[in-house]
Design an enzyme around this catalytic site. Structure first.
Site, short mmCIF file in Angstrom:
data_model
loop_
_atom_site.label_atom_id
_atom_site.label_comp_id
_atom_site.label_asym_id
_atom_site.label_seq_id
_atom_site.Cartn_x
_atom_site.Cartn_y
_atom_site.Cartn_z
CE LYS A 151 26.11 30.64 5.22
NZ LYS A 151 26.33 28.97 5.87
O1 LIG Z 1 23.95 29.84 7.29
C1 LIG Z 1 23.86 28.45 6.88
C2 LIG Z 1 23.42 28.11 5.39
O2 LIG Z 1 23.27 29.31 4.73
C3 LIG Z 1 23.85 27.32 7.13
O3 LIG Z 1 24.92 26.57 6.58
C4 LIG Z 1 24.37 27.98 8.50
O4 LIG Z 1 25.35 27.58 9.10
C5 LIG Z 1 23.61 25.97 8.83
O5 LIG Z 1 22.34 25.22 8.84
C6 LIG Z 1 23.87 25.93 10.23
O6 LIG Z 1 25.59 26.64 11.51
C7 LIG Z 1 23.78 24.70 11.27
O7 LIG Z 1 23.48 24.69 12.55
P1 LIG Z 1 22.93 23.74 13.77
O8 LIG Z 1 22.72 22.83 12.90
O9 LIG Z 1 24.55 22.63 14.03
O10 LIG Z 1 22.80 24.45 14.95
#
Ligand SMILES: O=C(CO)[C@@H](O)[C@H](O)[C@H](O)[C@H](O)COP(=O)(O)O
Ligand SMILES: O=C[C@H](O)COP(=O)(O)O
Length: 954
Positions: A151
């Protein structure tokens, strides 16, 4: 039911139905117990789970709490000395590999379309393209799973890293995407990366990528703005309200619309024909934050072909329970345009919001990573227990609050990482970066261990009885600590350290050794320092008398490459030459060859010492956040106490068995920080007294050897703590932990230097005395006599010298009156330094100690008790360049003994006189309060009388 204990497999399972519309459900969660217990596998089998994503917050939740990871942490710590970052990565990689194994069948069944597990590069690198590329490659290789996705944040700096990673054949998940514009750049990066491969004739097949478009966070921001405006009575309240909970999904739909045009484009088609897989859009941040909306809003609302939705466990369960699977993503795209158009018409700042969200997203992951690394570092320290020194802070509330604030500043500014990356702007932005090699010297020395061990065996085989190190300051104080602390080792020579020009002292050392069985170590970084040069000349001459032309075989040197001493050593046929590192200053050199060579000679267990130092290094690593970083904590206490509370007298007391640490520490602290009128004034070895003898200018450091503590010291510190004085207690659980403390104090000093705002690596004012000394010895060589020097007063055996200004302030006919006038110039917060250019033996040390205590108790001022010329290479820097709070009493004597300096007209006695004069001259020039008392005739009697006069004067 929760995703932790997966649901039924059922044709009606909405999660499984997503596949019918071309969408893959991934799980936005990872945890060891979850994978190990088979629950992840169950989701794959029963819910059609097709991938897993992780991020720093997810790992923080997984590892930062609970005991899941404890057995592995303990096991690693048993065999390796690692920093918190490495520990995290080891654990994370194992989790990622385990999850990748569970998902591997999906990867195969879907022909590499799905089945991926994502691991994010360090969030600290989000703004650094090159570092991100390097990290992506490193993690890719470290995990070594084909179904891994690295990522990379979709920041401006991240986009070129995405391109490079794709071009390198790495699967990439681009994260933290909020705006269409950022997404477009990422699409371009993906395509350009693949094109680069094609143009090099490399395959583009099987390289997977997703672009993680964050959804719910946009609504949180926009809806917040809407609510604020409605609350403020906005005239568009109704229109605004109609947009609540709509903008994020509309924004995502427009991204998808763009994707559709991309995959149809001839440019993409060319890549597709070569076998490239499209970069799919992945909906992230899909849990509902506003509880008035459907709990599956961001899953229901974004179902469409060739997309992924990574869903956190609770939402995953909710969707299994009551999700509605219809192809919403491609429905009412015109409506999505209308929502975005309406948002713009109403002045909702979507561009501003998405910009803020990127910054907040990066910062949020940094915060999570800080918390995670902090938790791991704390766990590590707890598990290592007495394998590490233990620090306890007892600080008054105001200092404690200020230190905590400083630690938080260091955290938010990423200062620990800046320090490790040698960012000179942490200090004065000048040449500091060139002086930081000590940060990694322990690793180098461990790689070179065989060299030291071989040398150690050779020394042993030659059967030396004594070893005499000739050097000053940074080249002698570390070896002295090792010698004093560890004593003699069977089969190895007794290590003596000579750092004086006092002829009597030189004679004392000469009497102690048997030259025919002595190994001489000439230790001088610059190779040009006067004392080691003339001491070498003297002892080489003596050795020649005993050993003839074999004298050279009894000499080694430790010096920087290319120095004058290297030439001397070669010319005189020294047995060995060891080299220092030009990027390590003397006072930071104890773990370089300047300390390791004497340690080897004295027969110390080198691996044990270096392992202890490595523990110090790893505890202070770039990955260890300030509050858990012992070097930063200590440096912050010292720096903040001096900068903001006037507590600049670092009062150092150590258990008797490790007392000499103070001599090393005082050089490190004083020479590093005492400049530009600022700095720390170390007060070493001043026996602890009742709280009433101290002013408000102290920070107490208690280095307590828990295997051999001193009851009196324990009791004294208890009293100080009870009296509310700031006390830092550092417990060493065995003597070898001095090596851990060597590193930790170097780090702490660098931190304190940054807080105080000086260059912690130069010593501009040491040079001044050397120049004055040189003038006097040169004059002597030319004329055969010292320049005339008249006392401004005499009293019996005493003659008093000072520059005009000081002399004018010190009227009086008797020693007592002059001393009284001198001491009367001391104010609260000042210190008195007694600088004795006399033989440093047990009796004179005891004399100096008793006198300094009388001064402290009489004047209630901090006192330094030093011997010349040794202190000139140590605390002398701060006396001349630090705060103008010193009241100096130089003590000199007639020398009964004199020794020649071969090749020079001057003698050691003349050199010592020149050093005392030179230093007094410079102190005077700097406007410091300085007085010299010369004792004529018998030293013992003179010292007794002087003690009486001083006692009477305070
Ligand atoms: O970017 C990815 C997957 O590629 C996720 O793991 C992503 O970091 C998460 O969905 C978010 O950080 C979650 O965000 P939130 O629900 O805390 O706003
Ligand atoms: O602390 C350093 C002393 O001034 C001695 O310097 P040196 O190692 O270059 O001889």
């Amino acid at each position: 039911m929760t995703a932790y204990d997966a649901g039924t497999s059922d044709a009606a399972n909405p999660l499984k139905q997503m596949a019918r519309f071309g969408q893959s459900p991934w799980l936005d969660f990872i945890q060891r117990s979850y994978t190990e217990s088979g629950r992840l596998k169950k989701l794959v089998e029963e819910d059609g789970l097709k991938g897993v994503t992780s991020n720093p917050s997810i790992f923080q939740k997984a590892m930062g709490h609970g005991t899941d990871y404890d057995p592995q942490i303990r096991q690693i710590l048993e065999h390796q000395i690692v920093d918190a970052g490495t520990l995290y990565e080891t654990l994370a990689i194992q989790d990622i590999r385990a999850a990748a194994k569970v998902l591997h069948p999906v990867y195969e069944q879907t022909a590499k379309v799905d089945g991926y597990v994502s691991l994010e590069v360090s969030p600290y690198l989000a703004r650094d393209t090159d570092a991100t590329i390097a990290e992506a490659r490193r993690l890719w290789l470290a995990v070594g799973a084909p179904n891994l996705m690295i990522k990379i944040p979709g920041t401006d700096e991240g986009a070129p890293a995405v391109q490079a990673a794709i071009a390198a054949g790495i699967n990439v998940n681009v994260t933290l995407l909020f705006s269409l514009n950022a997404y477009k750049k990422v699409v371009e990066a993906h395509i350009a990366g693949l094109e680069a491969r094609l143009s090099r004739g490399e395959s583009v097949k099987g390289i997977a990528s997703v672009a993680s478009f964050f959804v719910s966070r946009i609504d949180v921001k926009i809806d917040g703005e809407i609510d604020d405006r409605i609350a403020a009575g906005d005239r568009d309240a109704t229109a605004l309200k109609a947009l609540r909970g709509k903008v994020a999904i509309a924004n995502a739909k427009l991204a998808y619309e763009y994707w559709q045009t991309v995959v149809k484009s001839p440019r993409w088609q060319k890549l597709a024909q070569a076998g490239a897989m499209p970069q799919r859009l992945l909906w992230a941040s899909t849990s509902t934050k506003d509880k008035t909306f459907s709990d599956v809003l961001y899953v229901d609302g974004l179902i469409g072909p060739e997309t992924v939705n990574t869903i956190p466990p609770a939402t995953f369960d909710d969707f299994r329970d009551h999700g509605r699977v219809i192809p919403t993503l491609t429905q009412d795209v015109a409506g999505a345009h209308a929502v975005i158009g309406e948002a713009r018409r109403l002045g909702l700042d979507l561009d501003g919001v998405t910009r803020t969200l990127v910054d907040e997203g990066v910062r949020g992951f940094e915060e999570a990573f800080d918390a995670l690394l902090g938790a791991i570092a704390a766990k590590q320290a707890a598990f290592l227990d007495h394998k590490l020194t233990t620090t306890t802070l007892n600080l008054p509330a105001d200092l404690d609050t200020a230190v905590k604030a400083e630690l938080e500043t260091w955290r938010t500014q990423g200062n620990v990482r800046r320090l490790w990356s040698k960012d000179a702007t942490l200090w004065t932005g000048r040449d500091e970066a060139g002086w930081l090699k000590w940060l990694s010297i322990v690793d180098d020395q461990l790689l070179d261990l065989a060299k030291f061990e071989e040398f150690q065996a050779e020394v042993k085989a030659r059967g030396f009885r004594d070893a005499l190190l000739l050097g000053m300051g940074g080249s002698s104080l570390g070896p002295e600590v090792l010698s004093v602390t560890f004593g003699r080792h069977e089969g190895f020579p007794h290590l003596y350290v000579l750092d004086s020009t006092d002829p009597q002292q030189i004679r004392d050392f000469q009497d102690r050794i048997d030259i025919s069985r002595t190994l001489f170590i000439v230790s001088s970084k610059s190779g040009g320092t006067l004392e080691p040069n003339i001491l070498k000349a003297y002892f080489f001459d003596q050795a020649k008398k005993v050993l003839g032309d074999k004298a050279g075989s009894h000499f080694i040197t430790v010096t920087d490459p290319g120095s004058h001493m290297e030439d001397v050593a070669k010319k005189d046929g020294f047995w060995k030459i060891f080299y220092g590192n030009k990027q390590i200053g003397g006072r930071y050199s104890v773990l370089s060859d300047f300390g390791m060579v004497p340690a080897a000679i004295a027969g110390l267990p080198l691996k044990r010492l270096l392992d202890s130092a490595l523990r110090g290094e790893k505890s202070c690593a770039a990955s260890v956040p300030p509050a858990q970083n012992p070097g930063v904590v200590l440096g912050s206490v010292l720096g903040v106490a001096a900068r903001s509370f006037g507590r600049d007298k670092v009062t150092l007391l150590a258990s008797p068995a490790i007392y000499d640490m103070g001599a090393w520490l005082e050089q490190l602290l004083a020479e590093s920080t005492g400049k530009d009128g600022r700095g720390l004034i170390p007060i070493d070895g001043e026996t602890a007294g009742p709280a009433s003898v101290y002013g408000k200018d102290r920070v107490f450091i208690y280095l307590r050897l828990s295997e051999k503590p001193c009851e009196k010291q324990d009791a004294a510190f208890k009293t100080l703590i009870a009296a509310g004085e700031p006390v830092v207690t550092i417990e060493l659980h065995d003597r070898y932990q001095i090596a851990e403390e060597f590193f930790r104090w170097e780090f702490a000093t660098a931190v304190a230097g940054s807080i105080i705002g000086i260059n912690a690596f130069n010593q501009p004012d040491v040079e001044a005395s050397k120049i004055e000394t040189k003038k006097i010895t040169t004059a002597y060589n030319e004329t055969g006599r010292l320049p005339p020097y008249e006392p401004f007063a005499k009293d019996g055996a005493f003659a008093f010298y000072a520059d005009h200004k000081n002399a004018a302030a010190l009227k009086g006919d008797t020693a007592e009156a002059i001393l009284k006038a001198h001491f009367a110039r001391g104010r609260a917060g000042d210190y008195v330094a007694l600088l004795a250019y006399i033989d440093r033996d047990t009796a004179t040390r005891e004399w100096l100690q008793q006198v300094r205590l009388s001064v402290r108790d009489g004047l209630k001022l901090a006192t330094a008790a030093e011997f010349g010329p040794r202190f000139q290479h140590s605390t002398g820097q701060a006396y001349k360049g630090g705060p103008d709070t010193g009241v100096f009493v130089q003590i000199t004597c007639d020398d009964d003994v004199n020794l020649p300096v071969p090749g020079e007209k001057y003698t050691f006695s003349i050199v010592k006189e020149a050093q005392a004069r030179g230093d007094l001259e410079v102190l005077g020039e700097r406007g410091r309060r300085a007085l010299r008392v010369h004792i004529h005739g018998d030293l013992k009697a003179g010292l007794e009388k002087l003690a009486q006069a001083i006692r009477a004067a305070v």
